[in-house]
Design an enzyme around this catalytic site. Structure first.
Site, mmCIF file in Angstrom:
data_model
loop_
_atom_site.group_PDB
_atom_site.id
_atom_site.type_symbol
_atom_site.label_atom_id
_atom_site.label_comp_id
_atom_site.label_asym_id
_atom_site.label_seq_id
_atom_site.Cartn_x
_atom_site.Cartn_y
_atom_site.Cartn_z
ATOM 1 N N PHE A 131 -0.909 1.684 -7.890
ATOM 2 C CA PHE A 131 -1.090 1.883 -6.448
ATOM 3 C C PHE A 131 0.164 1.384 -5.738
ATOM 4 O O PHE A 131 0.594 0.248 -5.949
ATOM 5 C CB PHE A 131 -2.317 1.113 -5.931
ATOM 6 C CG PHE A 131 -2.498 1.267 -4.440
ATOM 7 C CD1 PHE A 131 -3.046 2.430 -3.921
ATOM 8 C CD2 PHE A 131 -2.090 0.276 -3.560
ATOM 9 C CE1 PHE A 131 -3.192 2.603 -2.550
ATOM 10 C CE2 PHE A 131 -2.229 0.430 -2.191
ATOM 11 C CZ PHE A 131 -2.788 1.598 -1.684
ATOM 12 N N ASP A 217 6.919 -2.954 -8.545
ATOM 13 C CA ASP A 217 6.179 -3.136 -7.292
ATOM 14 C C ASP A 217 5.485 -4.490 -7.390
ATOM 15 O O ASP A 217 4.461 -4.633 -8.052
ATOM 16 C CB ASP A 217 5.175 -1.995 -7.111
ATOM 17 C CG ASP A 217 4.268 -2.205 -5.903
ATOM 18 O OD1 ASP A 217 4.174 -3.342 -5.407
ATOM 19 O OD2 ASP A 217 3.630 -1.227 -5.467
ATOM 20 N N LYS A 246 2.827 -8.642 0.457
ATOM 21 C CA LYS A 246 1.641 -9.423 0.828
ATOM 22 C C LYS A 246 1.866 -10.939 0.984
ATOM 23 O O LYS A 246 1.662 -11.489 2.052
ATOM 24 C CB LYS A 246 0.539 -9.175 -0.185
ATOM 25 C CG LYS A 246 -0.049 -7.771 -0.076
ATOM 26 C CD LYS A 246 -1.160 -7.592 -1.053
ATOM 27 C CE LYS A 246 -1.617 -6.172 -1.175
ATOM 28 N NZ LYS A 246 -2.352 -5.658 -0.012
HETATM 29 C C1 LIG Z 1 0.715 -3.078 -5.538
HETATM 30 C C2 LIG Z 1 0.696 -2.616 -4.125
HETATM 31 N N1 LIG Z 1 1.710 -1.878 -3.662
HETATM 32 C C3 LIG Z 1 1.745 -1.451 -2.372
HETATM 33 C C4 LIG Z 1 0.734 -1.754 -1.489
HETATM 34 C C5 LIG Z 1 0.818 -1.308 -0.071
HETATM 35 O O1 LIG Z 1 1.140 -2.398 0.732
HETATM 36 P P1 LIG Z 1 0.883 -2.377 2.321
HETATM 37 O O2 LIG Z 1 -0.581 -2.252 2.527
HETATM 38 O O3 LIG Z 1 1.472 -3.678 2.792
HETATM 39 O O4 LIG Z 1 1.630 -1.227 2.868
HETATM 40 C C6 LIG Z 1 -0.338 -2.531 -1.932
HETATM 41 C C7 LIG Z 1 -1.452 -2.836 -0.999
HETATM 42 O O5 LIG Z 1 -2.553 -3.128 -1.364
HETATM 43 C C8 LIG Z 1 -0.374 -2.961 -3.279
HETATM 44 O O6 LIG Z 1 -1.381 -3.692 -3.739
#
Ligand SMILES: Cc1ncc(COP(=O)(O)O)c(C=O)c1O
Length: 391
Positions: A131, A217, A246
């Site tokens: 994700f 990521d 986060k």
């Molecule tokens: C692994 C990962 N990448 C990207 C995102 C997207 O981040 P944001 O909600 O700050 O745009 C999330 C959000 O849950 C995530 O868990």
């Protein structure tokens, strides 16, 4: 109208919410509008690594707000300079520079753009359970079929999806047109999964050999969440680009793209930008957040508390396995997680679910202590007995 009615009326209804109105937070606790106290083992969605409303963070934001709330990247700024240096020096050994933005999705969009710019190639390999966000570029490398099927007009024609841990399939797809491999080094919402050390090593070697950018990521795994400052450190594997968000500023919205020396100069001046990225108020939050992580030894605490969680849950027969690292943990149950999550909520403990129906996700503040974990383990054991009786 009540608070809940007002939100339901005036907000775009994109979220399913807990029946909880949070008005205050302190360390691992949040309080509702009736004064009830909840043990937050979800850290406001893996965000509040240093605990809710840490006094040092609150003070840093308030002091910066009195001095200078904002000026863009058109000028230099003392707080931005200090934050950038602190981040780069505490990231990977070869990290050279950081680009600040506002969210994890934006960080991933930026990373994909930089990887394509640096290599001049179009294709990306991503993970089936990954994700990376919900905007067009991020969605096109997000493996969760449902999310992409809902919006097929993404850039998915440039992406191949492979299972995390299956190196042979990935290697067969590698070619001279692959700009990047993107993965969460430990998947979170897709089901808490970790591959073998050999897999990460092989990915690194493959990317070096093919001139492909390796993107980790680390939106969830960054800033100590997994018991190392960044997850690749578990295997001594450094990505070319690490994205994070986060836990990067204790709840202040900040995304980061951290680049190694080889790729740091890929975007030429004017090729990318972000008005709010690197704003002084956000940078004060970044700095204070990281200082707290270092001063309170929260990375070390995350590693230590993983052992406590594994010990405590090892004694519960209905817990089949605990996956993940540090304080990004998946608890695999012998029954569906949903009812158990609700039963824990009734006992005023907040945990998360994920794409695996029998899995609870634990993402507490990194300040969590043994007593909180014992409280959770007791409540979980009780909820699992109840679930058995009602099955
Ligand atoms: C692994 C990962 N990448 C990207 C995102 C997207 O981040 P944001 O909600 O700050 O745009 C999330 C959000 O849950 C995530 O868990």
């Amino acid at each position: 109208m009540s608070i809940r009615e007002t939100e339901d009326k005036y907000l775009v209804p994109t979220y399913t919410k807990l029946p909880l109105t949070v008005v205050k937070g302190e360390d691992v606790w949040v309080y509702d509008d009736e004064g009830n106290k909840y043990l937050d083992l979800y850290a406001g969605h893996a965000v509040c690594n240093i605990g809710h409303s840490h006094p040092k963070l609150a003070k840093a934001i308030a002091e910066q707000a009195k001095k200078l709330i904002f000026y863009s990247n058109a000028v230099y700024n003392d707080t931005r300079a200090e934050a950038a240096e602190l981040v780069v020096k505490n990231a990977y050994p070869h990290s050279a520079a950081v680009f600040f933005c506002n969210s994890g999705t934006e960080a991933n969009e930026t990373a994909l753009k930089i990887a394509r710019r640096a290599t001049g190639r179009p294709r990306v390999i991503a993970m089936e359970t990954g994700f990376h966000g919900r905007t067009v570029g991020a969605l096109s490398v997000t493996g969760r079929q449902k999310l992409r099927d809902d919006f097929p007009e993404n850039l998915g024609q440039f992406t191949d999806f492979v299972p995390l841990g299956d190196f042979e399939t990935l290697e067969a797809l590698m070619g001279p047109d692959v700009a990047a491999i993107i993965l969460e080094p430990i998947t979170s919402v897709g089901g808490v999964r970790v591959a073998s050390r050999k897999y990460y090593d092989s990915l690194r070697e493959l990317c070096f050999g093919n001139g492909t950018a390796l993107i980790f990521d680390e939106v969830q795994t960054g800033f100590g969440r997994t018991g190392k400052m960044f997850a690749g450190i578990h295997w001594n594997v450094e990505p070319d680009i690490a994205t994070t968000a986060k836990g990067a500023a204790g709840g202040f919205p900040v995304g980061m793209v951290i680049l190694n020396e080889a790729i740091a100069s890929a975007p030429a001046p004017g090729e990318h930008g972000c008005t709010f990225g690197g704003g002084p108020l956000a940078m004060a939050a970044v700095k204070a957040n990281l200082e707290v992580i270092l001063e309170q030894k929260l990375v070390e605490n995350a590693a230590a508390m993983e052992v406590v969680v594994r010990d405590a849950l090892g004694a519960i027969p209905e817990v089949l396995a605990v996956t993940g690292k540090g304080l990004l943990l998946g608890i695999e149950l012998e029954c569906p997680a949903k009812g158990v999550i609700n039963a824990l909520f009734d006992q005023k403990i907040i945990v998360g679910g994920c794409d695996r129906p029998n899995m609870i996700r634990l993402l507490p503040p990194l300040t969590v202590k043994e007593a909180h974990i014992k409280q959770f383990a007791g409540a979980l054991a009780e909820a699992l007995v109840q679930a058995k009786q009602t099955a």
